[in-house]
Design an enzyme around this catalytic site. Structure first.
Site, PDB file in Angstrom:
ATOM      1  N   CYS A 195       0.731  -1.220   0.074  1.00  0.00           N
ATOM      2  CA  CYS A 195      -0.117  -0.073   0.031  1.00  0.00           C
ATOM      3  C   CYS A 195       1.000   1.113   0.038  1.00  0.00           C
ATOM      4  CB  CYS A 195      -1.176   0.037   1.014  1.00  0.00           C
ATOM      5  SG  CYS A 195      -1.074  -1.524   2.252  1.00  0.00           S
ATOM      6  N   ASP A 234      -2.221  -2.664   7.995  1.00  0.00           N
ATOM      7  CA  ASP A 234      -3.514  -3.543   8.560  1.00  0.00           C
ATOM      8  C   ASP A 234      -3.151  -4.890   8.189  1.00  0.00           C
ATOM      9  OD1 ASP A 234      -4.037  -0.730   9.144  1.00  0.00           O
ATOM     10  OD2 ASP A 234      -5.921  -1.543   9.885  1.00  0.00           O
ATOM     11  N   CYS A 294      -3.036   3.536   2.695  1.00  0.00           N
ATOM     12  CA  CYS A 294      -3.386   2.605   3.521  1.00  0.00           C
ATOM     13  C   CYS A 294      -4.420   2.874   4.476  1.00  0.00           C
ATOM     14  CB  CYS A 294      -2.378   2.044   4.167  1.00  0.00           C
ATOM     15  SG  CYS A 294      -2.718   0.288   5.073  1.00  0.00           S
ATOM     16  N   ASP A 295      -5.178   2.288   5.274  1.00  0.00           N
ATOM     17  CA  ASP A 295      -6.515   2.565   6.115  1.00  0.00           C
ATOM     18  C   ASP A 295      -6.328   3.717   6.872  1.00  0.00           C
ATOM     19  OD1 ASP A 295      -6.599  -0.028   4.770  1.00  0.00           O
ATOM     20  OD2 ASP A 295      -7.523  -1.045   6.710  1.00  0.00           O
ATOM     21  N   LYS A 296      -5.457   3.707   8.003  1.00  0.00           N
ATOM     22  CA  LYS A 296      -5.171   4.654   8.821  1.00  0.00           C
ATOM     23  C   LYS A 296      -4.708   6.037   8.278  1.00  0.00           C
ATOM     24  CE  LYS A 296      -6.854   1.611  11.231  1.00  0.00           C
ATOM     25  NZ  LYS A 296      -6.885   0.679  10.238  1.00  0.00           N
ATOM     26  N   CYS A 346      -5.211  -2.580  -0.458  1.00  0.00           N
ATOM     27  CA  CYS A 346      -5.915  -4.025  -0.668  1.00  0.00           C
ATOM     28  C   CYS A 346      -7.311  -3.559  -1.388  1.00  0.00           C
ATOM     29  CB  CYS A 346      -6.400  -4.248   0.551  1.00  0.00           C
ATOM     30  SG  CYS A 346      -5.046  -4.717   1.734  1.00  0.00           S
ATOM     31  N   GLU A 361      -8.376  -5.263  14.655  1.00  0.00           N
ATOM     32  CA  GLU A 361      -9.496  -5.686  13.515  1.00  0.00           C
ATOM     33  C   GLU A 361      -9.366  -7.178  13.704  1.00  0.00           C
ATOM     34  OE1 GLU A 361      -8.230  -4.224   9.956  1.00  0.00           O
ATOM     35  OE2 GLU A 361      -9.210  -2.475   9.987  1.00  0.00           O
ATOM     36  N   SER A 387     -12.061  -5.692  10.045  1.00  0.00           N
ATOM     37  CA  SER A 387     -11.563  -5.049   8.570  1.00  0.00           C
ATOM     38  C   SER A 387     -12.534  -4.597   7.776  1.00  0.00           C
ATOM     39  CB  SER A 387     -10.496  -6.307   8.161  1.00  0.00           C
ATOM     40  OG  SER A 387     -10.313  -5.829   7.163  1.00  0.00           O
TER      41      SER A 387
HETATM   42 FE1  FES Z   1      -2.899  -1.291   3.462  1.00  0.00          FE
HETATM   43 FE2  FES Z   1      -4.914  -3.240   3.081  1.00  0.00          FE
HETATM   44  S1  FES Z   1      -3.098  -3.066   4.436  1.00  0.00           S
HETATM   45  S2  FES Z   1      -4.611  -1.179   2.244  1.00  0.00           S
END
Ligand code: FES
Length: 561
Positions: A52, A84, A125-127, A197, A449, A475
């Site tokens: 990511c 994550d 990425c997510d955060k 992801c 998660e 997640s």
């Molecule tokens: Fe980074 Fe899924 S681990 S977007």
């Protein structure tokens, strides 16, 4: 509207009051003619350690070229990222949600300390995305978010794969449903290279909804990481930033109650991650805007779920570009009166003006987005549940594919790893409501998660036969009958701490109740006997996090009293 002189006043002030700053700027290679130019901080969460983020430093260089071409000074700095995907299922996950606030704090710190005129965040990425946007809201200087882009799908034996395929392969392995060779084949081919992801998981959810909120350029969330459009977007950022500076459009002009509603509308329509609830509560608080779980429920009540995207559906984020990208979906929702068109965006125009240039969705030649009249589910998949198990709220992901109610017997896991052991011993059975507790923001700590447990449940073929509830999170890759963000959390003595094996639990998305069927007297007795656990950390980042984090119903922010 500010004049350009206002924007330049910072460097003039530096010249008068801080010759050392001027000297240092010469030291990094700036020339005399650069000294009066706006300085733009380019915050990258690039690092080599996961797909990511691995390409973000490269994208930041394109952003800088665009800044330079528009007669400004771009200065790249790095902040952290936690993957994550790589931390799910192990104790590293404790650091994931806290990393959001470290990212916010670090961007705020550099931009405010160096007094940059504007900030661009290149994140993937997510955060990283909510963290960057929280910093932008706090700083309130012209700002644009650039998404690193979604990953392409992997392939093995004719199947399209992504990160969740790898987790579900593990569940199949536990259930002896996959050969060693195929297990290895899935693991080695799920992730073909750079990008976030690939389903409508948290990263793509946040990218799409932040674009809908107006803080990134149109199509930012639609271009895959390896698509040429991503580099082109980066090069356009300079002109967009110059325009924001000239018009003095700042994040708090863009992040409003209406634009938050637009963002959440897109989350519901696309079937996005439950993490969006947490992050938009936090973004709203950073912008001093009132947003509550009940506001999120109100949007869920009126927005149908219309996207056949993973995790519950068939398609990947990369497929969205071919049907017109997120702008086409937004344009469709706007045409149906579900989007506020008068919100400002980083283009300097209103969302309605941006969408006038977007392609139209064609329902004849695509099967990813359904018409609102024939949705997958009449209302949003994110449901806010209350009840005697969640007096201050919880967040459920209910697509309707698993039904709208679940009634079963509690099976307690004091830690998420216990469910893996229980599954491998066959102790989790159809009809169980698995309760994973001590996973909240303080108790975890870090509100982990539960992708490994839910993927293992799916892989074991129990996805539509059990429910899973937790004071942790899910997640964006999770599907199944799940309720997370249960508050108060177990660490604070919430009712989830008091449930016992065998208690009957009802999850009802119709009445939006999460109920444990014990009497008030029994609940009071159990509470009287409950002893608060010692915090798992008293020092270091996690020790500080336990002391500062607000509840999940308050966005898990860490900067409030
Ligand atoms: Fe980074 Fe899924 S681990 S977007």
């Amino acid at each position: 509207m500010a004049t350009e002189l206002n924007r330049f006043s910072k460097t003039l002030t530096q010249e008068v009051t801080n010759p050392a700053a001027q000297a240092m700027l010469y030291g990094i290679g700036l020339k005399e003619e650069d000294m009066a130019k706006p300085q733009i901080g380019i915050a990258s969460t690039g690092y080599e350690g996961n797909p990511c983020n691995m390409h973000l430093n490269g994208l930041s260089v394109y952003v800088k070229q665009g800044i330079t071409a528009n007669n400004m000074v771009g200065l790249i700095f790095n902040t952290i990222g936690v993957s994550d995907g790589m931390t799910n299922g192990n104790d590293g996950m404790r650091y994931s949600l806290p990393s959001r606030d470290i990212i916010a704090d670090s961007i705020e710190t550099v931009v405010a300390a160096q007094w940059y005129d504007g900030v661009i965040a290149v994140v993937g990425c997510d955060k990283n995305m909510p963290g960057a946007v929280m910093a932008m809201a706090r700083l309130d200087r012209p700002a644009i978010m650039v998404y690193g882009g979604t990953i392409r799908s992997g392939h093995y034996k004719g199947q399209k794969l992504d990160i969740v395929s790898a987790f579900e392969a593990l569940g199949k392995k536990f259930a002896n449903n996959i050969s060693d060779e195929d297990y290895k084949g899935v693991i080695q081919n799920s992730i073909p290279g750079q990008g976030a992801c690939g389903g409508m998981y948290t990263a793509n959810t946040m990218a799409a909804s932040i674009e809908a909120m107006g803080l990134s350029l149109p199509f930012s969330s639609s271009y895959p990481a390896t698509h040429e459009g991503k580099q082109e977007e980066c090069k356009k950022i300079g002109a967009a930033m110059k325009n924001l500076l000239e018009l003095n459009i700042t994040p708090r002009d863009i992040i409003t109650k209406k634009s938050l509603e637009n963002a959440l509308t897109l989350v519901m329509a696309l079937g996005g991650s439950t993490n969006a609830a947490l992050h938009f509560l936090a973004i709203a608080r950073a912008a001093d805007l009132p947003l509550t779980l009940d506001d999120i429920q109100a949007i869920s009540n009126k927005v149908p779920f219309i996207a056949d995207l993973k995790p519950s559906g068939k398609y990947f984020m990369e497929d969205i570009l071919a049907i017109g990208g997120v702008p086409a979906v937004m344009k469709y929702l706007y045409s149906k009166g579900m989007i506020h068109g008068d919100c400002l965006t980083v283009t300097g125009k209103t969302l309605a003006e941006d969408l006038a240039e977007a392609p139209d969705l064609n329902f004849e030649n695509q099967k990813i987005i359904f018409p609102l009249e024939t949705p997958i589910k009449e209302s949003g998949h994110i449901q806010i549940l209350y009840g005697n198990l969640a007096p201050t709220g919880s967040v459920a992901k209910i697509t309707g594919k698993e039904g709208l109610t679940f009634d079963g017997e509690a099976k307690i896991c004091e830690h998420e790893t216990e469910i893996i052991t229980m599954l491998s011993k066959g102790e989790i059975k159809a009809g169980h409501v698995v309760v994973i507790r001590n996973a909240g923001p303080k108790g975890g700590p870090g509100m982990s998660e539960m992708l490994k447990p839910t993927s293992a449940v799916m892989g074991a073929g129990l996805g539509d036969k059990i429910a899973l509830i937790t004071d942790g999170r899910f997640s964006g890759g999770t599907h199944g009958f799940v309720v997370g963000h249960i508050t108060p959390e177990a660490f604070d003595g919430g009712p989830i701490a008091l449930v016992k094996d065998g208690d009957r639990i009802t999850i009802d998305a119709n009445t939006r109740q999460l109920i444990v069927h014990i009497s008030n007297e029994e609940m009071a007795e159990r509470k009287a006997a409950w002893i608060q656990p010692e915090p798992k950390f008293t020092k270091g980042m996690l020790g500080r996090y336990i002391r500062t984090v607000k509840s999940a119903s308050e966005g898990c922010v860490t900067d409030e009293a």
